[in-house]
Design a protein around this motif. Structure first.
Motif, short mmCIF file in Angstrom:
data_model
loop_
_atom_site.label_atom_id
_atom_site.label_comp_id
_atom_site.label_asym_id
_atom_site.label_seq_id
_atom_site.Cartn_x
_atom_site.Cartn_y
_atom_site.Cartn_z
N SER A 166 4.52 7.99 -7.05
CA SER A 166 3.09 7.25 -7.81
C SER A 166 2.39 8.86 -6.38
N LYS A 167 0.76 8.16 -7.29
CA LYS A 167 -0.34 9.19 -6.50
C LYS A 167 -0.43 8.24 -5.37
N THR A 168 -0.55 8.53 -3.89
CA THR A 168 -1.44 8.29 -2.80
C THR A 168 -2.81 7.59 -3.44
N SER A 169 -2.78 6.34 -3.04
CA SER A 169 -4.51 5.81 -3.48
C SER A 169 -5.38 5.63 -1.68
N LYS A 170 -6.56 6.18 -2.21
CA LYS A 170 -7.37 5.91 -1.63
C LYS A 170 -7.68 4.55 -0.63
N ALA A 171 -7.28 3.54 -1.27
CA ALA A 171 -7.15 1.72 -0.66
C ALA A 171 -6.46 2.01 0.45
N LEU A 172 -5.07 2.08 0.31
CA LEU A 172 -3.54 2.20 1.06
C LEU A 172 -2.98 3.66 1.37
N ALA A 173 -2.47 3.49 2.29
CA ALA A 173 -1.50 5.00 2.50
C ALA A 173 -0.45 4.29 3.69
N ARG A 174 1.07 4.18 2.84
CA ARG A 174 1.72 4.18 2.93
C ARG A 174 3.18 4.72 3.89
N SER A 195 -8.52 7.15 9.31
CA SER A 195 -10.53 7.65 8.46
C SER A 195 -9.86 8.02 6.71
N ASP A 196 -9.52 8.87 6.79
CA ASP A 196 -8.82 9.18 4.90
C ASP A 196 -8.85 7.41 4.64
N PHE A 197 -7.90 6.83 4.76
CA PHE A 197 -7.83 5.22 3.63
C PHE A 197 -8.53 3.91 4.33
N ASP A 198 -8.54 3.36 3.37
CA ASP A 198 -9.12 1.75 3.96
C ASP A 198 -7.82 1.18 4.99
N GLU A 199 -7.28 1.54 4.85
CA GLU A 199 -6.00 0.45 4.96
C GLU A 199 -4.50 1.16 5.40
N ILE A 200 -4.04 1.27 6.51
CA ILE A 200 -2.94 1.59 6.37
C ILE A 200 -1.22 1.03 6.65
N GLU A 201 -0.18 0.58 6.15
CA GLU A 201 0.53 0.48 5.93
C GLU A 201 1.73 1.07 7.35
N VAL A 202 2.88 0.80 7.90
CA VAL A 202 3.80 1.28 8.11
C VAL A 202 5.18 0.66 7.42
N VAL A 203 5.40 0.81 7.17
CA VAL A 203 7.08 1.06 6.95
C VAL A 203 8.26 1.37 7.26
N SER A 204 9.10 0.26 7.56
CA SER A 204 10.33 0.44 8.37
C SER A 204 11.67 0.71 7.61
N LYS A 205 12.10 1.75 7.83
CA LYS A 205 13.91 1.71 7.64
C LYS A 205 14.57 2.72 8.15
N GLY A 206 15.94 2.88 8.17
CA GLY A 206 17.21 3.79 8.68
C GLY A 206 17.03 4.67 7.89
N SER A 207 18.36 5.33 7.94
CA SER A 207 18.61 6.56 7.40
C SER A 207 18.22 7.29 6.85
#
Length: 272
Positions: A166-174, A195-207
């Motif tokens: 899906s295209k990256t949204s300006k509202a949220l970057a994961r 500064s490019d996004f309203d919110e940054i979310e860090v998604v943790s995952k292994g491997s």
């Protein structure tokens, strides 16, 4: 394994069968109350599951007469490898630390590379029985879940299994990170895009599941500013390329190459 022999190519079918077989060997050991563990010269852990899976995968791939680079093989010197047009690149158990932690976030990675570029990739998740596979030249990638007998529930390349980002949204970057690695360079990258996004979310995952998250559109960036080897990335690279993502070396600003003289990767970024 159910398949549609008219719509698949032999290398993909062989890689899928090899990955599932390797995954079965891993799960036999994963279910044990204890398993053998040793520390390699580079201080990384090696379990009996790595070795068992590698043996089975090699048995499948050797039939193709295409040379194999594997984390658990004794790999040839570059003077021999540099003449290869094609090669398999294999990690029989990616995420050994996750295996030891028993969190299920480990994978079997198999890629076919040609002239230094991944052309197909297979990632199998033994615990969840999720199977990702991609043909880069056809720009198609798929995700399916095997049944309890480890058969495909749909035919290979079924349209309902096709994945796309899906295209990256300006509202949220994961931003996808690692269960086991999160360093200052990665934190600095996150700060650089705030500064490019309203919110940054860090998604943790292994491997190699980190690649799959971005390919599926469940994350937008995967910065890997820590050491990886070619077998850690080749299959995920193929799946990302197949859906239109780039895996860019921070050293050259070009796609990561494979079958290099030094099999260590430079730092890289996966993004749209």
């Amino acid at each position: 394994m159910k398949n549609n022999t008219q719509s698949i190519t032999d290398p993909i079918e062989i890689a899928i069968k090899a990955a599932i077989s390797g995954g079965s060997a891993i799960m036999e050991i994963y279910r044990k109350p204890n398993f053998e563990l040793e520390i390699k010269d580079d201080r990384s852990p090696l379990t009996e599951a790595d070795t068992a899976a590698n043996t089975l995968i090699n048995q499948y791939l050797i039939e193709t007469d295409i040379p194999i680079i594997s984390e658990e093989n004794k790999n040839l010197e570059y003077d021999d490898r540099k003449h290869w047009d094609k090669c398999w690149i294999v990690d029989p158990l990616d995420g050994t630390k996750e295996f030891i932690k028993r969190n299920g976030e480990f994978t079997v990675n198999i890629a076919l590379c040609q002239k230094g570029r991944p052309v197909l990739g297979v990632i199998y998740v033994p615990v969840s029985r999720e199977l990702y596979y991609a043909d880069v030249t056809k720009k198609i990638a798929y995700k399916t879940i095997l049944d309890e007998e480890l058969n495909l529930t749909n035919e290979l390349f079924a349209e309902e299994d096709r994945i796309s980002m899906s295209k990256t949204s300006k509202a949220l970057a994961r931003v996808v990170g690692s269960r086991s690695h999160m360093n200052q360079d990665t934190l600095d990258f996150i700060s650089s895009i705030e500064s490019d996004f309203d919110e940054i979310e860090v998604v943790s995952k292994g491997s190699s599941l980190k690649f799959c998250l971005v390919a599926e559109g469940k994350a937008d960036f995967y910065p890997r500013f820590a050491p990886t080897m070619e077998w850690d990335t080749a299959a995920g690279h193929a799946i990302c390329n197949a859906v239109g993502l780039k895996v860019i070396s921070q050293q050259t600003n070009e796609e990561l190459p494979y079958n290099k003289e030094n099999l260590l990767n430079p730092y890289f970024l996966v993004s749209q």
